[in-house]
Design a protein around this motif. Structure first.
Motif, PDB file in Angstrom:
ATOM      1  N   LYS A   1      -3.031   2.305  11.719  1.00  0.00           N
ATOM      2  CA  LYS A   1      -4.406   2.255  11.227  1.00  0.00           C
ATOM      3  C   LYS A   1      -4.680   0.937  10.516  1.00  0.00           C
ATOM      4  O   LYS A   1      -5.742   0.330  10.680  1.00  0.00           O
ATOM      5  N   TYR A   2      -3.711   0.453   9.751  1.00  0.00           N
ATOM      6  CA  TYR A   2      -3.864  -0.796   8.987  1.00  0.00           C
ATOM      7  C   TYR A   2      -3.976  -1.995   9.918  1.00  0.00           C
ATOM      8  O   TYR A   2      -4.785  -2.902   9.706  1.00  0.00           O
TER       9      TYR A   2
ATOM     10  N   LYS B   1       4.666   9.166   9.313  1.00  0.00           N
ATOM     11  CA  LYS B   1       3.461   8.940   8.511  1.00  0.00           C
ATOM     12  C   LYS B   1       3.280   7.454   8.204  1.00  0.00           C
ATOM     13  O   LYS B   1       2.169   6.918   8.252  1.00  0.00           O
TER      14      LYS B   1
ATOM     15  N   GLN C   1       2.081   5.744  11.355  1.00  0.00           N
ATOM     16  CA  GLN C   1       0.668   6.010  11.625  1.00  0.00           C
ATOM     17  C   GLN C   1      -0.227   5.228  10.671  1.00  0.00           C
ATOM     18  O   GLN C   1      -1.291   4.748  11.059  1.00  0.00           O
ATOM     19  N   ALA C   2       0.245   5.087   9.417  1.00  0.00           N
ATOM     20  CA  ALA C   2      -0.534   4.301   8.450  1.00  0.00           C
ATOM     21  C   ALA C   2      -0.586   2.835   8.866  1.00  0.00           C
ATOM     22  O   ALA C   2      -1.621   2.175   8.741  1.00  0.00           O
ATOM     23  N   TYR C   3       0.547   2.322   9.382  1.00  0.00           N
ATOM     24  CA  TYR C   3       0.569   0.930   9.829  1.00  0.00           C
ATOM     25  C   TYR C   3      -0.332   0.736  11.053  1.00  0.00           C
ATOM     26  O   TYR C   3      -1.020  -0.289  11.168  1.00  0.00           O
TER      27      TYR C   3
ATOM     28  N   THR D   1       0.820  -1.217   0.000  1.00  0.00           N
ATOM     29  CA  THR D   1       0.000   0.000   0.000  1.00  0.00           C
ATOM     30  C   THR D   1       0.850   1.261   0.000  1.00  0.00           C
ATOM     31  O   THR D   1       0.317   2.361  -0.168  1.00  0.00           O
ATOM     32  N   LEU D   2       2.168   1.131   0.196  1.00  0.00           N
ATOM     33  CA  LEU D   2       3.048   2.290   0.289  1.00  0.00           C
ATOM     34  C   LEU D   2       3.556   2.718  -1.077  1.00  0.00           C
ATOM     35  O   LEU D   2       3.615   1.929  -2.019  1.00  0.00           O
TER      36      LEU D   2
END
Length: 298
Positions: free
Chosen positions: A284-285, A277, A280-282, A238-239
């Motif tokens: 949430k994932y 960032k 934080q994305a991880y 997703t990155l």
């Protein structure tokens, strides 16, 4: 008395991290060359450094403290009696913790009069501090490191950890030592003569009034590892390409400044923001709180 600095508002407050300045001048040039322009911009004259506000801010920064911690670890590890690389161990391993605690080593270097205290350095040194040759640094450390380990009884702690290894001692990356540990853990953990599984089950039933013993299915562990690796791979997909590059370079041991130089950022702060960032994305994932929303991250 702590060494103090006069701030912009006129107040006098302690000069943070200044106690590590003598060790900074002890770090070989070959190591500093890998640490980015900012950390190499510090004046080699201690008295000029304290008169330079920008230099003082660098010394007080987390970046400078991380340099001291990493440099101390990499400099002392070869003299701690290990043949393997430090990177195979995690931050839970006692030897890794000792290596990354510069206060142990700096105190020994000061006690042996190899390094001056920061107070003496600032009072008596008003000239350019040359780079100590790497071979000379190793000579000093070959004496000081074993002496510190003996003084603080590190050898006994490390020996106990080696006798009672656990999963948390190892880094997530593969290594021969980790593979050997996994094999011993699941197959030959004990050094005593082995008996068959059937004999063990019979002995267990006799000792526990006929209650049978069922051994754990090791495929459960394998399945968990595969699921975990697949989960991480799905997240990485997703990155963006640049974010994946940042993670790969950091995992390979490059500093924040190195990554910034390679990927075209102005300084390491931009890389640090991207790491926040990504973290934080991880979170949430994975629906986990790993601390990436805190004011500071390491």
């Amino acid at each position: 008395m702590p060494i103090v600095l006069r701030r912009k508002d006129g107040s006098l407050t302690p000069f943070r991290n200044i106690e590590y300045l003598p060790f900074y001048y002890f770090i070989p040039q070959s190591f500093l060359a890998c640490c980015g322009e900012e950390l190499n911009s510090l004046p080699r004259n201690p008295q000029q450094l304290v008169m330079n506000r920008a230099a003082c801010e660098i010394v007080e920064s987390d970046l400078f403290l991380l340099l001291i911690i990493d440099a101390a670890a990499y400099m002392v590890w070869p003299h701690m009696g290990f043949s393997e690389y430090m990177e195979i161990y995690s931050g839970y391993d006692p030897a890794w913790k000792f290596a990354h605690n510069p206060d142990f080593w700096i105190k020994e270097l000061i006690d042996e009069r190899i390094l001056p205290t920061a107070d003496k350095l600032l009072k008596h040194c008003d000239s350019w501090c040359g780079y100590v040759p790497e071979a000379e640094v190793n000579i000093y450390l070959s004496h000081a490191v074993p002496a510190a380990m003996e003084k603080y009884h590190m050898n006994e702690v490390i020996q106990a950890a080696q006798e009672y290894r656990c999963f948390e001692d190892f880094d997530f990356r593969k290594s021969h030592q980790k593979t050997d540990f996994m094999r011993k853990w699941y197959h030959t953990r004990t050094q005593h003569p082995q008996i068959s599984l059937e004999s063990f089950q019979e002995d267990y039933m006799l000792a526990h009034n006929g209650v049978q013993w069922d051994h754990e299915d090791e495929s459960v562990h394998v399945e968990s590892e595969v699921i975990s690796e697949t989960f991480v791979e799905d997240f990485l997909s997703t990155l963006s390409d640049k974010d994946r590059q940042i993670l790969e370079l950091r995992m390979q041991g490059y500093t924040l400044q190195d990554v910034a130089d390679m990927l075209g950022y102005k300084n390491h702060s931009g890389v640090l923001k991207r790491i926040r960032k990504i973290g934080q994305a991880y979170e949430k994932y994975a629906n986990e709180d790993l601390g990436f929303s805190e004011p500071k991250i390491v």
